[in-house]
Motif scaffolding. Structure first.
Motif, PDB file in Angstrom:
ATOM      1  N   LEU A  25       0.578  -1.293  -0.083  1.00 58.91           N
ATOM      2  CA  LEU A  25      -0.035  -0.134  -0.102  1.00 58.91           C
ATOM      3  C   LEU A  25       0.953   1.176  -0.045  1.00 58.91           C
ATOM      4  O   LEU A  25       0.599   2.258  -0.682  1.00 58.91           O
ATOM      5  CB  LEU A  25      -0.910  -0.025   1.177  1.00 58.91           C
ATOM      6  N   ALA A  26       1.906   1.335   0.716  1.00 54.07           N
ATOM      7  CA  ALA A  26       2.875   2.380   0.678  1.00 54.07           C
ATOM      8  C   ALA A  26       3.343   2.581  -0.563  1.00 54.07           C
ATOM      9  O   ALA A  26       3.513   3.511  -1.225  1.00 54.07           O
ATOM     10  CB  ALA A  26       3.988   2.045   1.722  1.00 54.07           C
ATOM     11  N   GLU A  27       3.534   1.413  -1.345  1.00 50.89           N
ATOM     12  CA  GLU A  27       4.278   1.742  -2.871  1.00 50.89           C
ATOM     13  C   GLU A  27       3.138   2.423  -3.630  1.00 50.89           C
ATOM     14  O   GLU A  27       3.481   2.948  -4.549  1.00 50.89           O
ATOM     15  CB  GLU A  27       4.829   0.287  -3.237  1.00 50.89           C
ATOM     16  N   MET A  28       2.051   1.902  -3.371  1.00 48.92           N
ATOM     17  CA  MET A  28       0.758   2.490  -4.280  1.00 48.92           C
ATOM     18  C   MET A  28       0.816   3.835  -3.873  1.00 48.92           C
ATOM     19  O   MET A  28       0.363   4.582  -5.148  1.00 48.92           O
ATOM     20  CB  MET A  28      -0.379   1.650  -3.982  1.00 48.92           C
ATOM     21  N   VAL A  29       0.801   4.135  -2.709  1.00 46.26           N
ATOM     22  CA  VAL A  29       0.308   5.602  -2.253  1.00 46.26           C
ATOM     23  C   VAL A  29       1.692   6.709  -3.019  1.00 46.26           C
ATOM     24  O   VAL A  29       1.221   7.599  -3.565  1.00 46.26           O
ATOM     25  CB  VAL A  29       0.620   5.686  -0.857  1.00 46.26           C
ATOM     26  N   LEU A  30       2.755   6.083  -3.136  1.00 46.75           N
ATOM     27  CA  LEU A  30       3.791   6.829  -3.695  1.00 46.75           C
ATOM     28  C   LEU A  30       3.825   7.132  -5.258  1.00 46.75           C
ATOM     29  O   LEU A  30       4.207   7.804  -5.834  1.00 46.75           O
ATOM     30  CB  LEU A  30       5.047   6.273  -3.351  1.00 46.75           C
ATOM     31  N   SER A  31       3.127   6.253  -5.740  1.00 49.32           N
ATOM     32  CA  SER A  31       2.994   6.144  -7.209  1.00 49.32           C
ATOM     33  C   SER A  31       1.689   6.440  -7.960  1.00 49.32           C
ATOM     34  O   SER A  31       1.601   6.668  -9.079  1.00 49.32           O
ATOM     35  CB  SER A  31       3.533   4.953  -7.876  1.00 49.32           C
ATOM     36  N   ASN A  32       0.507   6.735  -7.032  1.00 46.98           N
ATOM     37  CA  ASN A  32      -0.516   6.813  -7.589  1.00 46.98           C
ATOM     38  C   ASN A  32      -1.286   8.177  -6.527  1.00 46.98           C
ATOM     39  O   ASN A  32      -1.225   7.968  -5.354  1.00 46.98           O
ATOM     40  CB  ASN A  32      -1.323   5.701  -7.584  1.00 46.98           C
ATOM     41  N   PRO A  33      -1.972   8.948  -7.271  1.00 50.04           N
ATOM     42  CA  PRO A  33      -2.806  10.036  -6.677  1.00 50.04           C
ATOM     43  C   PRO A  33      -3.897   9.505  -5.650  1.00 50.04           C
ATOM     44  O   PRO A  33      -4.190   9.859  -4.594  1.00 50.04           O
ATOM     45  CB  PRO A  33      -3.196  10.816  -7.461  1.00 50.04           C
ATOM     46  N   VAL A  34      -4.740   8.566  -6.122  1.00 46.65           N
ATOM     47  CA  VAL A  34      -5.887   7.877  -5.628  1.00 46.65           C
ATOM     48  C   VAL A  34      -5.799   6.607  -5.337  1.00 46.65           C
ATOM     49  O   VAL A  34      -5.515   5.709  -6.548  1.00 46.65           O
ATOM     50  CB  VAL A  34      -7.079   8.410  -6.168  1.00 46.65           C
ATOM     51  N   VAL A  35      -5.747   5.681  -4.325  1.00 45.91           N
ATOM     52  CA  VAL A  35      -5.911   4.412  -4.252  1.00 45.91           C
ATOM     53  C   VAL A  35      -7.029   3.794  -3.531  1.00 45.91           C
ATOM     54  O   VAL A  35      -7.366   4.460  -2.575  1.00 45.91           O
ATOM     55  CB  VAL A  35      -4.310   3.832  -3.711  1.00 45.91           C
ATOM     56  N   GLY A  36      -7.075   2.582  -3.442  1.00 47.39           N
ATOM     57  CA  GLY A  36      -7.828   1.900  -2.561  1.00 47.39           C
ATOM     58  C   GLY A  36      -7.488   0.773  -1.838  1.00 47.39           C
ATOM     59  O   GLY A  36      -6.490   0.165  -2.284  1.00 47.39           O
ATOM     60  N   PHE A  37      -7.917   0.436  -0.687  1.00 46.11           N
ATOM     61  CA  PHE A  37      -7.399  -0.739   0.319  1.00 46.11           C
ATOM     62  C   PHE A  37      -8.825  -1.420   0.749  1.00 46.11           C
ATOM     63  O   PHE A  37      -9.497  -0.792   1.556  1.00 46.11           O
ATOM     64  CB  PHE A  37      -6.699  -0.289   1.353  1.00 46.11           C
ATOM     65  N   GLN A  38      -8.815  -2.609   0.219  1.00 46.13           N
ATOM     66  CA  GLN A  38     -10.086  -3.360   0.758  1.00 46.13           C
ATOM     67  C   GLN A  38      -9.570  -4.721   1.455  1.00 46.13           C
ATOM     68  O   GLN A  38      -8.765  -5.332   1.114  1.00 46.13           O
ATOM     69  CB  GLN A  38     -10.925  -3.991  -0.812  1.00 46.13           C
ATOM     70  N   ALA A  39     -10.211  -4.769   2.660  1.00 45.49           N
ATOM     71  CA  ALA A  39      -9.811  -5.684   3.492  1.00 45.49           C
ATOM     72  C   ALA A  39     -10.789  -6.210   4.248  1.00 45.49           C
ATOM     73  O   ALA A  39     -11.807  -5.271   4.663  1.00 45.49           O
ATOM     74  CB  ALA A  39      -8.605  -5.598   4.503  1.00 45.49           C
ATOM     75  N   PRO A  40     -11.112  -7.376   4.478  1.00 45.95           N
ATOM     76  CA  PRO A  40     -12.325  -8.003   5.329  1.00 45.95           C
ATOM     77  C   PRO A  40     -12.248  -7.496   6.825  1.00 45.95           C
ATOM     78  O   PRO A  40     -11.381  -6.872   7.333  1.00 45.95           O
ATOM     79  CB  PRO A  40     -12.199  -9.580   5.590  1.00 45.95           C
ATOM     80  N   THR A  41     -13.578  -7.357   7.333  1.00 46.11           N
ATOM     81  CA  THR A  41     -13.607  -6.910   8.787  1.00 46.11           C
ATOM     82  C   THR A  41     -12.794  -7.865   9.730  1.00 46.11           C
ATOM     83  O   THR A  41     -12.423  -8.959   9.737  1.00 46.11           O
ATOM     84  CB  THR A  41     -14.970  -7.038   9.353  1.00 46.11           C
ATOM     85  N   GLY A  42     -11.839  -7.250  10.804  1.00 46.04           N
ATOM     86  CA  GLY A  42     -11.216  -7.978  11.686  1.00 46.04           C
ATOM     87  C   GLY A  42      -9.659  -7.973  11.054  1.00 46.04           C
ATOM     88  O   GLY A  42      -8.742  -8.521  11.580  1.00 46.04           O
TER      89      GLY A  42
END
Length: 470
Positions: A25-42
């Motif tokens: 996710l850190a790599e994505m943030v550095l290379s894209n202005p808008v990103v998504g992070f989808q993960a299950p509850t818990g």
């Protein structure tokens, strides 16, 4: 810093896949202005995102949340990591003149703030004297001064500014996190049309709608009338609150005695969308999404012989839905039903704003009602009574959406109210044949099984209960 070092310094043992997710996710943030992070509850999304932001050196950030309870949870995680934080609030909690201006506070503050003595008092502010962790502490520090607490929030120094979804303040940050993004990006709510007529009467504005859509130009006229009255020292009683609700909408329309407002948000800065269910927001924004796969999918039964489609809805179809609820009462003690107001009127159960602590029976919520937001309901079964489509004259295509997208998002939002914790595992009933059309997306989140009559649904429920002993 690497992710292992981050968790070691925090004294935390990473859960499975957290290290890998934080790094990616850190790599994505550095290379894209808008990103998504989808993960299950818990999964531990908050800590993972905080780790990713640290690895990307992206602080300070704003973190938008739906409720104050979630804000406190984010703050607890920040405190655990020794990250300076500040929990912000809106004018309704902080404006010193809110009792005087009441529902007009927003308009006075937005358009006439240069006449406000508290706003003028900001020129004497000493930031080092007002540093706080939340708005309550800030209010205490400013007590007895003529300094505006609302705008004084912009003088706070923090790594993480935790703010409500709708807060209009613009903090100087590098990144924005939108928590439970599926709730904020697309939101539909309503008010009685009679309330709008009452508000417009206060403004002496003639209201004779010629169509279902309410034009933005009409709303802007009402807003300017409110400002004009405030400049004259006059105070509308309800118009400020009602027109402000309409002004936030991308589409506003009339339907069966209600005014419905659809609010759609587009990111204006570097953003991380965080949710357990980002689909189909990935399609809407065309953004890269880091997706953590579900370990298990809740089971959903699709009742294909039923529909709330407008031209097929009659007393016979209403009976089918009431028969369904009667059947569920035989099998379960706690049943949550989501329905539109049109459908809810025909169900033999009462709309309940808040379930008792140890509730039993049927808990009815409106699919697009405010009371359906922010609730955390432990139930044995959740029913979506009708696919929640918008009227066809709402041209969501202008937003890059389809009507199927909107129905899917609303369905996932509704079901999500009962899936707040990993231990929550209700049976899902999708009571409308149109859910078959939405299966390509819904299959990503639920194990969907089609049933073609009440008898086959009953058998499927019995099979489910045999494999899920209480």
């Amino acid at each position: 810093m690497n992710p292992e070092e981050f968790f070691r310094k925090a004294g935390l043992k990473p859960r499975p896949l957290q290290l890998e997710a934080a790094k990616q996710l850190a790599e994505m943030v550095l290379s894209n202005p808008v990103v998504g992070f989808q993960a299950p509850t818990g999964f531990g999304k908050t800590i993972t995102v905080l780790a990713a932001i640290s690895l990307a050196d992206a602080y300070p950030v704003t973190w938008r949340v739906r409720t104050h309870e979630i804000a406190k949870r984010i703050a607890e995680d920040c405190a655990l990591l020794n990250f300076p934080f500040y929990i912000a609030a809106g004018r309704e909690k902080l404006c010193p003149l809110k009792e005087e201006y009441k529902s007009n506070t927003y308009y006075f503050c937005r358009f006439l703030k240069f006449k406000c003595p508290f706003f003028k008092g900001l020129s004497s502010i000493k930031p080092e004297n007002i540093f706080s962790v939340d708005y309550d502490q800030l209010l205490r520090k400013l007590k007895g001064t003529e300094i505006c607490p609302y705008y004084a929030q912009l003088y706070q120094q923090a790594h993480v500014y935790i703010i409500p979804y709708g807060l209009g303040l613009s903090f100087d940050v590098n990144l924005e996190v939108i928590d439970e993004a599926h709730n904020m990006v697309l939101d539909v709510y309503s008010i009685p049309e009679a309330k709008l007529r009452e508000a417009l009467a206060e403004l002496d504005i003639h209201y004779e709608p010629t169509g279902d859509l309410i034009q933005q130009a009409f709303i802007e006229t009402a807003q300017m009338k409110i400002v004009e009255l405030l400049e004259q020292g006059k105070m509308p009683l309800i118009a400020g609150r009602v027109i402000a609700m309409l002004a936030r909408g991308t589409f506003v329309w009339r339907e069966e005695g209600e005014i419905h407002i659809l609010k759609f948000i587009r990111p204006r800065k570097r953003t991380i969308f965080v949710s357990a269910t980002l689909e189909p927001l990935q399609k809407i924004y065309n953004i890269p999404v880091l997706e953590i796969p579900l370990q298990r999918k809740p089971e959903a039964l699709i009742a294909t012989w039923m529909t709330t489609r407008f031209h097929e809805w009659d007393y016979k179809m209403a009976k089918e839905y009431n028969d369904l609820i009667f059947l569920l009462r035989k099998h379960f003690q706690r049943i949550v039903v989501f329905a539109t107001k049109r459908v809810a009127r025909s169900l033999r159960t009462d709309y309940v704003e808040e379930a008792p602590k140890d509730w039993k029976g049927v808990f009815l919520l409106f699919s697009r009602g405010k009371k359906g937001e922010g609730v955390n309901i432990e139930s044995e079964v959740v029913v979506v009574a009708g696919a929640p489509y918008l009227p066809p004259f709402i041209h969501v295509e202008k937003l890059g959406l389809t009507h199927d997208d909107v129905a899917t998002i609303t369905t996932i939002q509704n079901i999500g109210r009962t899936l707040r914790h990993p231990e929550n595992n209700p049976l899902i009933i999708l009571a409308d044949d149109r859910f078959r059309k939405l299966k390509p997306t819904l299959d990503r989140y639920y194990t969907n099984i089609e049933t073609d009559d009440l008898h086959s649904l009953d058998k499927a429920i019995q099979k489910y209960k045999a494999s899920h002993p209480s």
